[in-house]
Design an enzyme around this catalytic site. Structure first.
Site, short mmCIF file in Angstrom:
data_model
loop_
_atom_site.label_atom_id
_atom_site.label_comp_id
_atom_site.label_asym_id
_atom_site.label_seq_id
_atom_site.Cartn_x
_atom_site.Cartn_y
_atom_site.Cartn_z
CG ASP A 64 67.45 92.53 17.55
OD1 ASP A 64 67.71 91.48 18.12
OD2 ASP A 64 66.28 92.89 17.31
CE LYS A 95 69.20 91.15 21.40
NZ LYS A 95 67.78 91.56 21.41
CG ASP A 146 65.39 102.20 25.73
OD1 ASP A 146 66.07 101.75 24.79
OD2 ASP A 146 64.20 102.52 25.62
#
Ligand code: 5GP
Length: 175
Positions: free
Chosen positions: A104, A132, A160
Protein backbone atom coordinates in the site's frame (compact mmCIF):
# COMPACT_ATOMS: atom_id res chain seq x y z
CA UNK A 1 -21.39 -9.96 -0.77
CA UNK A 2 -19.93 -10.18 2.74
CA UNK A 3 -20.74 -8.05 5.76
CA UNK A 4 -18.22 -7.77 8.57
CA UNK A 5 -19.23 -5.62 11.52
CA UNK A 6 -20.15 -2.21 10.04
CA UNK A 7 -18.75 -2.79 6.54
CA UNK A 8 -19.99 -4.48 3.38
CA UNK A 9 -17.62 -6.04 0.87
CA UNK A 10 -18.34 -7.08 -2.72
CA UNK A 11 -16.48 -9.46 -5.07
CA UNK A 12 -13.35 -7.99 -6.68
CA UNK A 13 -10.91 -10.70 -7.86
CA UNK A 14 -12.44 -14.14 -8.24
CA UNK A 15 -10.88 -17.44 -7.28
CA UNK A 16 -9.93 -18.46 -10.81
CA UNK A 17 -8.16 -15.23 -11.73
CA UNK A 18 -6.34 -15.23 -8.41
CA UNK A 19 -5.14 -18.83 -8.63
CA UNK A 20 -4.12 -18.53 -12.29
CA UNK A 21 -2.09 -15.44 -11.58
CA UNK A 22 -0.39 -17.01 -8.55
CA UNK A 23 0.49 -20.01 -10.72
CA UNK A 24 2.06 -17.64 -13.30
CA UNK A 25 4.11 -15.93 -10.59
CA UNK A 26 5.35 -19.32 -9.37
CA UNK A 27 6.36 -20.29 -12.90
CA UNK A 28 8.30 -17.06 -13.22
CA UNK A 29 10.06 -17.72 -9.90
CA UNK A 30 10.84 -21.31 -10.99
CA UNK A 31 12.57 -19.85 -14.04
CA UNK A 32 14.37 -17.01 -12.30
CA UNK A 33 15.66 -19.23 -9.47
CA UNK A 34 16.25 -22.41 -11.47
CA UNK A 35 19.84 -22.77 -10.21
CA UNK A 36 19.13 -21.46 -6.74
CA UNK A 37 17.52 -22.49 -3.50
CA UNK A 38 15.59 -19.45 -2.28
CA UNK A 39 14.36 -18.77 1.23
CA UNK A 40 10.79 -17.45 1.24
CA UNK A 41 10.25 -14.95 4.05
CA UNK A 42 6.51 -14.63 4.53
CA UNK A 43 5.13 -11.47 6.12
CA UNK A 44 2.42 -12.56 8.54
CA UNK A 45 -0.48 -12.52 9.03
CA UNK A 46 -1.97 -11.52 5.71
CA UNK A 47 0.38 -13.31 3.31
CA UNK A 48 -0.05 -16.83 4.64
CA UNK A 49 -2.63 -18.07 2.11
CA UNK A 50 -0.91 -16.43 -0.87
CA UNK A 51 2.44 -17.86 0.26
CA UNK A 52 0.99 -21.36 0.68
CA UNK A 53 -0.64 -21.32 -2.76
CA UNK A 54 2.50 -19.90 -4.39
CA UNK A 55 4.74 -22.45 -2.72
CA UNK A 56 2.70 -25.44 -3.88
CA UNK A 57 3.57 -24.41 -7.46
CA UNK A 58 7.29 -23.97 -6.87
CA UNK A 59 9.28 -26.87 -8.27
CA UNK A 60 12.72 -25.54 -7.26
CA UNK A 61 14.13 -26.48 -3.86
CA UNK A 62 13.08 -23.77 -1.41
CA UNK A 63 12.60 -23.14 2.26
CA UNK A 64 10.20 -20.93 4.15
CA UNK A 65 10.29 -18.80 7.27
CA UNK A 66 8.01 -16.14 8.75
CA UNK A 67 8.17 -12.61 10.01
CA UNK A 68 5.29 -10.77 11.62
CA UNK A 69 4.75 -7.04 11.32
CA UNK A 70 1.79 -4.78 11.78
CA UNK A 71 1.26 -1.25 10.50
CA UNK A 72 -2.47 -1.17 10.13
CA UNK A 73 -5.40 -0.49 12.42
CA UNK A 74 -8.78 -1.14 10.86
CA UNK A 75 -8.80 0.45 7.37
CA UNK A 76 -6.16 3.18 7.69
CA UNK A 77 -2.39 2.93 7.87
CA UNK A 78 -0.94 4.22 11.12
CA UNK A 79 2.34 4.78 9.31
CA UNK A 80 4.05 3.04 12.22
CA UNK A 81 5.86 -0.12 11.25
CA UNK A 82 6.52 -2.57 14.01
CA UNK A 83 8.31 -5.87 13.91
CA UNK A 84 6.36 -8.16 16.16
CA UNK A 85 8.09 -11.46 15.55
CA UNK A 86 11.62 -11.67 14.22
CA UNK A 87 13.26 -14.11 11.89
CA UNK A 88 14.05 -17.50 13.36
CA UNK A 89 17.25 -17.79 11.33
CA UNK A 90 19.66 -15.29 9.77
CA UNK A 91 19.33 -14.66 6.04
CA UNK A 92 23.03 -13.99 5.45
CA UNK A 93 24.11 -15.36 2.07
CA UNK A 94 20.59 -16.54 1.19
CA UNK A 95 18.55 -15.75 -1.91
CA UNK A 96 15.59 -14.23 -0.12
CA UNK A 97 12.12 -13.75 -1.58
CA UNK A 98 9.95 -11.61 0.66
CA UNK A 99 6.29 -12.59 0.35
CA UNK A 100 3.68 -9.89 1.06
CA UNK A 101 -0.09 -9.87 0.78
CA UNK A 102 -0.44 -6.26 -0.34
CA UNK A 103 1.81 -3.24 -0.79
CA UNK A 104 0.00 0.00 0.00
CA UNK A 105 2.20 2.88 1.22
CA UNK A 106 5.25 0.62 0.88
CA UNK A 107 6.39 1.46 4.43
CA UNK A 108 6.07 -2.10 5.73
CA UNK A 109 8.04 -3.70 2.93
CA UNK A 110 10.65 -0.91 3.02
CA UNK A 111 11.17 -1.50 6.72
CA UNK A 112 11.34 -5.28 6.42
CA UNK A 113 13.66 -5.05 3.38
CA UNK A 114 16.01 -2.82 5.36
CA UNK A 115 16.08 -5.25 8.27
CA UNK A 116 16.87 -8.15 5.97
CA UNK A 117 19.40 -6.24 3.85
CA UNK A 118 21.28 -5.51 7.08
CA UNK A 119 21.91 -9.25 7.37
CA UNK A 120 23.52 -9.30 3.91
CA UNK A 121 21.50 -11.82 1.94
CA UNK A 122 22.95 -12.96 -1.41
CA UNK A 123 19.88 -11.38 -3.07
CA UNK A 124 16.54 -9.96 -2.06
CA UNK A 125 13.37 -9.96 -4.17
CA UNK A 126 9.81 -8.97 -3.31
CA UNK A 127 6.67 -10.85 -4.31
CA UNK A 128 3.28 -9.36 -3.50
CA UNK A 129 -0.18 -10.64 -4.30
CA UNK A 130 -1.60 -7.11 -4.61
CA UNK A 131 -0.08 -3.68 -5.18
CA UNK A 132 -1.73 -0.25 -4.93
CA UNK A 133 0.60 1.99 -7.01
CA UNK A 134 -1.41 5.15 -6.26
CA UNK A 135 -0.94 4.69 -2.50
CA UNK A 136 2.84 4.25 -2.62
CA UNK A 137 4.75 6.78 -0.49
CA UNK A 138 8.29 5.40 -0.70
CA UNK A 139 10.18 3.85 -3.60
CA UNK A 140 10.13 0.04 -3.57
CA UNK A 141 11.53 -2.36 -6.10
CA UNK A 142 8.96 -5.14 -6.53
CA UNK A 143 9.90 -8.10 -8.74
CA UNK A 144 6.66 -10.11 -8.63
CA UNK A 145 3.21 -8.50 -8.55
CA UNK A 146 -0.01 -10.51 -8.72
CA UNK A 147 -2.40 -7.66 -9.44
CA UNK A 148 -2.06 -3.89 -9.47
CA UNK A 149 -5.27 -2.51 -7.97
CA UNK A 150 -6.79 0.89 -7.35
CA UNK A 151 -6.48 2.54 -3.98
CA UNK A 152 -9.41 0.79 -2.27
CA UNK A 153 -9.65 -1.38 0.83
CA UNK A 154 -9.75 -5.08 0.08
CA UNK A 155 -10.14 -8.24 2.16
CA UNK A 156 -10.06 -11.98 1.68
CA UNK A 157 -7.55 -14.68 0.77
CA UNK A 158 -5.62 -13.85 3.93
CA UNK A 159 -6.37 -10.13 4.12
CA UNK A 160 -8.49 -8.99 7.06
CA UNK A 161 -10.83 -6.31 8.24
CA UNK A 162 -10.27 -6.04 11.98
CA UNK A 163 -8.87 -9.60 11.96
CA UNK A 164 -11.97 -11.01 10.24
CA UNK A 165 -12.62 -11.91 6.60
CA UNK A 166 -9.31 -13.65 5.89
CA UNK A 167 -11.07 -16.95 5.12
CA UNK A 168 -12.41 -16.42 1.62
CA UNK A 169 -11.35 -17.92 -1.72
CA UNK A 170 -11.62 -14.57 -3.50
CA UNK A 171 -10.64 -10.95 -2.89
CA UNK A 172 -13.48 -8.59 -1.98
CA UNK A 173 -13.54 -4.80 -1.92
CA UNK A 174 -15.23 -2.35 0.41
CA UNK A 175 -18.55 -1.42 -1.20
P1 5GP B 1 1.92 -0.56 3.72
O1 5GP B 1 2.98 -0.56 4.78
O2 5GP B 1 2.44 -0.88 2.35
O3 5GP B 1 1.13 0.72 3.75
O4 5GP B 1 0.86 -1.62 4.12
C1 5GP B 1 1.09 -2.96 4.07
C2 5GP B 1 0.19 -3.71 5.01
O5 5GP B 1 -1.02 -2.99 5.28
C3 5GP B 1 -0.26 -5.00 4.37
O6 5GP B 1 0.61 -6.04 4.67
C4 5GP B 1 -1.64 -5.20 4.96
O7 5GP B 1 -1.53 -5.88 6.18
C5 5GP B 1 -2.14 -3.81 5.22
N1 5GP B 1 -3.01 -3.33 4.12
C6 5GP B 1 -2.73 -2.38 3.19
N2 5GP B 1 -3.75 -2.20 2.35
C7 5GP B 1 -4.73 -3.05 2.75
C8 5GP B 1 -6.04 -3.35 2.25
O8 5GP B 1 -6.56 -2.81 1.26
N3 5GP B 1 -6.71 -4.31 2.94
C9 5GP B 1 -6.22 -4.95 4.04
N4 5GP B 1 -6.98 -5.87 4.61
N5 5GP B 1 -4.98 -4.69 4.52
C10 5GP B 1 -4.25 -3.76 3.88
Amino acid sequence: MLTIKDKTFVPFIDENRLKNRIFQLAEQINQDYRDKEPLLVVVLNGAFIFAAELMTHLTIPCRVTFIRVSSYQQTASTGVVREVLGLGEPVTGQDVILIEDIIDTGLTIQDVSRQLTGQQPASLAIATMLFKPDALKVPVNIQYVGFEIENRFVIGYGLDYDELGRNTKEILVLA
